[in-house]
Design a protein around this motif. Structure first.
Motif, PDB file in Angstrom:
ATOM      1  N   GLY A 110       0.755  -1.238   0.000  1.00  0.00           N
ATOM      2  CA  GLY A 110       0.000   0.000   0.000  1.00  0.00           C
ATOM      3  C   GLY A 110       0.785   1.287   0.000  1.00  0.00           C
ATOM      4  N   ARG A 111       0.064   2.340   0.317  1.00  0.00           N
ATOM      5  CA  ARG A 111       0.586   3.700   0.266  1.00  0.00           C
ATOM      6  C   ARG A 111       1.612   3.935   1.369  1.00  0.00           C
ATOM      7  N   PRO A 112       2.433   4.962   1.227  1.00  0.00           N
ATOM      8  CA  PRO A 112       3.384   5.297   2.292  1.00  0.00           C
ATOM      9  C   PRO A 112       2.648   5.772   3.543  1.00  0.00           C
ATOM     10  N   GLU A 113       3.170   5.410   4.708  1.00  0.00           N
ATOM     11  CA  GLU A 113       2.565   5.868   5.958  1.00  0.00           C
ATOM     12  C   GLU A 113       2.701   7.372   6.099  1.00  0.00           C
ATOM     13  N   ASP A 114       3.868   7.884   5.721  1.00  0.00           N
ATOM     14  CA  ASP A 114       4.131   9.321   5.784  1.00  0.00           C
ATOM     15  C   ASP A 114       4.204   9.847   4.353  1.00  0.00           C
ATOM     16  N   THR A 115       3.276  10.710   4.002  1.00  0.00           N
ATOM     17  CA  THR A 115       3.253  11.235   2.631  1.00  0.00           C
ATOM     18  C   THR A 115       3.960  12.587   2.522  1.00  0.00           C
ATOM     19  N   GLY A 116       4.579  13.027   3.599  1.00  0.00           N
ATOM     20  CA  GLY A 116       5.340  14.273   3.566  1.00  0.00           C
ATOM     21  C   GLY A 116       6.455  14.174   2.529  1.00  0.00           C
ATOM     22  N   GLY A 117       6.612  15.207   1.737  1.00  0.00           N
ATOM     23  CA  GLY A 117       7.653  15.217   0.713  1.00  0.00           C
ATOM     24  C   GLY A 117       7.260  14.511  -0.580  1.00  0.00           C
ATOM     25  N   ARG A 118       6.087  13.911  -0.618  1.00  0.00           N
ATOM     26  CA  ARG A 118       5.609  13.238  -1.826  1.00  0.00           C
ATOM     27  C   ARG A 118       4.814  14.238  -2.670  1.00  0.00           C
ATOM     28  N   LEU A 119       4.891  14.082  -3.971  1.00  0.00           N
ATOM     29  CA  LEU A 119       4.157  14.968  -4.872  1.00  0.00           C
ATOM     30  C   LEU A 119       2.670  14.656  -4.840  1.00  0.00           C
ATOM     31  N   GLU A 120       1.856  15.697  -5.054  1.00  0.00           N
ATOM     32  CA  GLU A 120       0.400  15.544  -5.052  1.00  0.00           C
ATOM     33  C   GLU A 120      -0.052  14.513  -6.086  1.00  0.00           C
ATOM     34  N   LYS A 121       0.574  14.511  -7.261  1.00  0.00           N
ATOM     35  CA  LYS A 121       0.153  13.567  -8.295  1.00  0.00           C
ATOM     36  C   LYS A 121       0.422  12.125  -7.882  1.00  0.00           C
ATOM     37  N   GLU A 122       1.455  11.878  -7.099  1.00  0.00           N
ATOM     38  CA  GLU A 122       1.719  10.533  -6.587  1.00  0.00           C
ATOM     39  C   GLU A 122       0.643  10.136  -5.578  1.00  0.00           C
ATOM     40  N   ILE A 123       0.301  11.040  -4.681  1.00  0.00           N
ATOM     41  CA  ILE A 123      -0.720  10.768  -3.669  1.00  0.00           C
ATOM     42  C   ILE A 123      -2.065  10.499  -4.337  1.00  0.00           C
ATOM     43  N   ARG A 124      -2.363  11.221  -5.430  1.00  0.00           N
ATOM     44  CA  ARG A 124      -3.618  10.997  -6.160  1.00  0.00           C
ATOM     45  C   ARG A 124      -3.692   9.570  -6.696  1.00  0.00           C
ATOM     46  N   VAL A 125      -2.551   9.005  -7.105  1.00  0.00           N
ATOM     47  CA  VAL A 125      -2.548   7.617  -7.584  1.00  0.00           C
ATOM     48  C   VAL A 125      -2.924   6.670  -6.453  1.00  0.00           C
ATOM     49  N   TYR A 126      -2.343   6.866  -5.274  1.00  0.00           N
ATOM     50  CA  TYR A 126      -2.679   6.003  -4.133  1.00  0.00           C
ATOM     51  C   TYR A 126      -4.162   6.153  -3.765  1.00  0.00           C
ATOM     52  N   ASP A 127      -4.656   7.385  -3.771  1.00  0.00           N
ATOM     53  CA  ASP A 127      -6.074   7.627  -3.476  1.00  0.00           C
ATOM     54  C   ASP A 127      -6.958   6.904  -4.504  1.00  0.00           C
ATOM     55  N   PHE A 128      -6.569   6.992  -5.766  1.00  0.00           N
ATOM     56  CA  PHE A 128      -7.315   6.369  -6.858  1.00  0.00           C
ATOM     57  C   PHE A 128      -7.372   4.851  -6.676  1.00  0.00           C
ATOM     58  N   LEU A 129      -6.230   4.219  -6.471  1.00  0.00           N
ATOM     59  CA  LEU A 129      -6.188   2.761  -6.294  1.00  0.00           C
ATOM     60  C   LEU A 129      -6.959   2.337  -5.047  1.00  0.00           C
TER      61      LEU A 129
END
Length: 183
Positions: free
Chosen positions: A6-25
């Motif tokens: 799954g997704r990273p526990e800490d999303t600090g420093g991650r780009l918004e577009k990367e986080i959107r992929v995790y949200d999408f999946l």
């Protein structure tokens, strides 16, 4: 380099577009594994990432080349998923999709339509193509593997999930009807 669920526990420093992929999946209920790594600039580095993604996979992982292409007029755009080991021959693809003179599309179009940069091309970028300007082309061999691997729109992480989830959940949610090709 470790494969984690799954997704990273800490999303600090991650780009918004990367986080959107995790949200999408996550919204689709697609289980996935992730490996974080330095940007892969050599085939040796890619090999190490491929080995990490293949860990525990019985039938193999489709590690793809993701090619962003366009016609000569730069009016038609294509995202081609092809096995990493398979050579790309433009003339064979052109004949199958009825588009002569294919070439690699400029980075500006990649950013405009997929919100990704060179080196990070991924099927997940299609979630950003709201105008449906990009046609999805998938080599039939990609669909034969148990798992599918891609970047989450950034080349410092790689994901793997079931190819069945790609076909049955991810692609329908991306709303880009795939065209199967044989290269």
């Amino acid at each position: 380099m470790q494969l984690v669920n799954g997704r990273p526990e800490d999303t600090g420093g991650r780009l918004e577009k990367e986080i959107r992929v995790y949200d999408f999946l996550d919204s689709l209920g697609v289980p996935y594994q992730r490996v974080d790594h330095e940007a892969a600039m050599t085939m040796e580095a890619c090999g190490e990432i491929d080995r990490a993604l293949s860990e525990g996979a019985d039938k193999g992982v489709a590690i793809c080349k993701n090619l962003f292409l366009c016609n000569r007029q730069e009016t038609d755009f294509y995202l081609l998923l092809i096995p990493g080991s398979k050579p790309f021959k433009t003339k064979y693809l052109s004949a199958q999709i009825g588009s002569a003179r294919l070439s690699f599309a400029k980075a500006e179009y990649m950013e405009k339509y997929l919100d990704i940069t060179p080196g990070s091309v991924s099927v997940m970028g299609l979630m950003n193509d709201r105008e449906k300007k990009v046609r999805l082309l998938i080599d039939e061999d990609v669909l034969k593997e148990e798992y599918f691997a891609c970047h989450p729109c950034i080349n410092t992480s790689s994901l793997r999930f079931k190819t069945a989830d790609l076909v049955e959940k991810v692609i329908p949610a991306l709303e880009h009807e795939p065209v199967a090709v044989r290269l």
